[in-house]
Design a protein around this motif. Structure first.
Motif, PDB file in Angstrom:
ATOM      1  N   ALA A   1       4.981   2.318 -15.464  1.00 41.05           N
ATOM      2  CA  ALA A   1       4.053   1.520 -14.664  1.00 41.05           C
ATOM      3  C   ALA A   1       4.773   0.359 -13.992  1.00 41.05           C
ATOM      4  N   ALA A   2       5.709  -0.254 -14.727  1.00 41.17           N
ATOM      5  CA  ALA A   2       6.451  -1.376 -14.163  1.00 41.17           C
ATOM      6  C   ALA A   2       7.338  -0.919 -13.014  1.00 41.17           C
TER       7      ALA A   2
ATOM      8  N   GLU B   1       6.879   1.769 -11.115  1.00 36.82           N
ATOM      9  CA  GLU B   1       6.007   2.133  -9.996  1.00 36.82           C
ATOM     10  C   GLU B   1       5.582   0.887  -9.222  1.00 36.82           C
ATOM     11  N   LEU B   2       5.249  -0.165  -9.984  1.00 30.55           N
ATOM     12  CA  LEU B   2       4.821  -1.405  -9.342  1.00 30.55           C
ATOM     13  C   LEU B   2       5.938  -1.991  -8.481  1.00 30.55           C
ATOM     14  N   GLN B   3       7.155  -1.994  -9.017  1.00 33.18           N
ATOM     15  CA  GLN B   3       8.284  -2.535  -8.249  1.00 33.18           C
ATOM     16  C   GLN B   3       8.473  -1.783  -6.933  1.00 33.18           C
TER      17      GLN B   3
ATOM     18  N   GLU C   1       7.379  -1.457  -0.879  1.00 31.48           N
ATOM     19  CA  GLU C   1       6.632  -0.775   0.178  1.00 31.48           C
ATOM     20  C   GLU C   1       5.631  -1.737   0.839  1.00 31.48           C
ATOM     21  N   ALA C   2       4.950  -2.506  -0.006  1.00 27.11           N
ATOM     22  CA  ALA C   2       3.937  -3.441   0.494  1.00 27.11           C
ATOM     23  C   ALA C   2       4.574  -4.512   1.371  1.00 27.11           C
ATOM     24  N   ARG C   3       5.706  -5.047   0.926  1.00 29.36           N
ATOM     25  CA  ARG C   3       6.401  -6.095   1.690  1.00 29.36           C
ATOM     26  C   ARG C   3       6.753  -5.593   3.093  1.00 29.36           C
TER      27      ARG C   3
ATOM     28  N   CYS D   1       4.885   0.210 -21.115  1.00 28.25           N
ATOM     29  CA  CYS D   1       4.598   0.910 -19.866  1.00 28.25           C
ATOM     30  C   CYS D   1       5.744   0.750 -18.874  1.00 28.25           C
ATOM     31  N   ASP D   2       6.882   1.326 -19.197  1.00 24.82           N
ATOM     32  CA  ASP D   2       8.050   1.217 -18.309  1.00 24.82           C
ATOM     33  C   ASP D   2       7.793   1.890 -16.971  1.00 24.82           C
TER      34      ASP D   2
ATOM     35  N   GLN E   1       6.151  -0.124  -5.312  1.00 24.78           N
ATOM     36  CA  GLN E   1       5.020  -0.410  -4.433  1.00 24.78           C
ATOM     37  C   GLN E   1       5.133  -1.800  -3.817  1.00 24.78           C
ATOM     38  N   ILE E   2       5.731  -2.734  -4.565  1.00 22.09           N
ATOM     39  CA  ILE E   2       5.926  -4.084  -4.031  1.00 22.09           C
ATOM     40  C   ILE E   2       6.854  -4.036  -2.820  1.00 22.09           C
TER      41      ILE E   2
END
Lengths: 250, 92
Positions: free
Chosen positions: B70-71, B73-75, B80-82, B67-68, B77-78
């Motif tokens: 997905a990884a 996208e998560l990075q 953005e979240a920070r 799931c490249d 979002q991280i």
């Protein structure tokens, strides 16, 4: 009740989802997972609460959780810490005691489970009125990130062996991203005695024993972004022991 | 009935049938060819099951999704979240 329904015609106002987050040394990840949960659950308009069960992390996870509570509100973020590191099963029991939702979602707080799948879990649950909805890495679009060939081989091999021996009626037994009806989780937790990977497996096996219905949603499992993930000889031995125990007793 | 019992039950049923034919326990005067086929059957079954298992696990390992996306996208979002959490006053 009728008036509440008319104010929110699209949603089942009775359904509430309690997310249990057991944490130990997750000060880096906890704010991120909470942010993602708020993003996906808030946007979908679900009624939810996040229960953080911190087992006395020395890295100050609880202090970060308190800050998050100030930001998002005490009705959304509940802190139910414990003194020291205790088993996962007891964390669920502890969290459930304080949960006000009629559904419980359990997931890892290390970002390997993405909250974007929760609306899909909820959708799936409603479709078949399932007692349990389990995330699966082994079906459909499900998968993993950050696993080498060895890890994949062990995972697939162990899964195949388990399917042959136990015929559990679910494709992912060792995953821990699941949605339960609260009543179902209560009766499961009090029956399950195992630890670690085997605990999750036992939950599904016992669920089948109790004739609970199980739905599945494919998930992508992104292995720990921070920190080390381990799968050594010890894990494999304890998994094998647990598998044989379930084989002989269920 | 536990899974262990189910397996033992199944195994003894098959084993009984096998012994019945292989050694002609009931004196049915079965043709010799029956006994010749039945005698090595357990080994054949074991080997076929082994091959089936290897093929299945091999295929599933080969087709295990990476799931490249997905990884990635998560990075994102991280990040953005920070940013968002810092704006809201979280001290990381």
């Amino acid at each position: 009740m009728a008036s509440r329904k008319t104010t929110q015609p699209k949603r089942d106002t009775e359904d509430k989802y309690s997310i249990l987050l057991p944490t130990y040394n997750e000060r880096e990840n906890l704010p991120l997972i909470v942010w993602l949960l708020v993003k996906y659950l808030g946007e979908s308009g679900f009624n939810y609460e996040i229960i953080v069960i911190d087992d006395g992390s020395p890295d100050g996870t609880l202090e970060v959780a308190e800050q998050l509570q100030k930001i998002y509100g005490g009705d959304k973020i509940l802190l139910r810490p414990r003194e020291k590191k205790l088993g996962l099963g007891t964390a669920y029991i502890h969290g459930m005691k304080h949960a006000t939702g009629n559904f419980i979602i359990i997931m890892d707080a290390d970002l390997s489970h993405h909250p974007k799948f929760i609306p899909e879990f909820i959708q799936k649950q409603k479709e078949g009125n399932y007692d349990v909805v389990s995330g699966t890495r082994y079906r459909g679009d499900g998968g993993v990130y950050g696993w080498d060939l060895r890890r994949k081989l062990i995972s697939r091999g162990a899964n195949f062996l388990t399917q042959v021996l136990l015929r559990p009626g679910a494709s992912d037994l060792t995953g821990s991203f699941r949605l339960y009806k609260k009543s179902a989780l209560e009766s499961l937790v009090e029956r399950c005695v195992s630890k670690g990977y085997v605990f999750q497996m036992e939950m599904i096996v016992r669920a089948r024993q109790l004739n609970f219905t199980i739905g599945e949603v494919p998930i992508s499992f992104v292995d720990r972004v921070y920190g080390e993930s381990k799968l050594g000889g010890n894990e494999i031995v304890s998994f094998a022991k647990g598998l044989l125990m379930l084989f002989a007793t269920t | 009935m536990t899974k262990l019992m189910q397996w033992l039950f199944g195994a003894s049923l098959l084993g009984g049938l096998w012994a019945l034919v292989s050694f002609d326990l009931l004196d049915l005067n079965l043709p010799h060819t029956y006994r010749e086929v039945a005698w090595p059957m357990p080994l054949y079954l074991l080997v076929s099951f082994g091959c089936f298992s290897l093929a299945t696990v091999g295929y599933r390992v080969a087709t295990f999704n990476d799931c490249d996306a997905a990884a990635k996208e998560l990075q994102e979002q991280i990040r953005e979240a920070r940013e968002d959490l810092r704006r809201r006053g979280l001290k990381m």
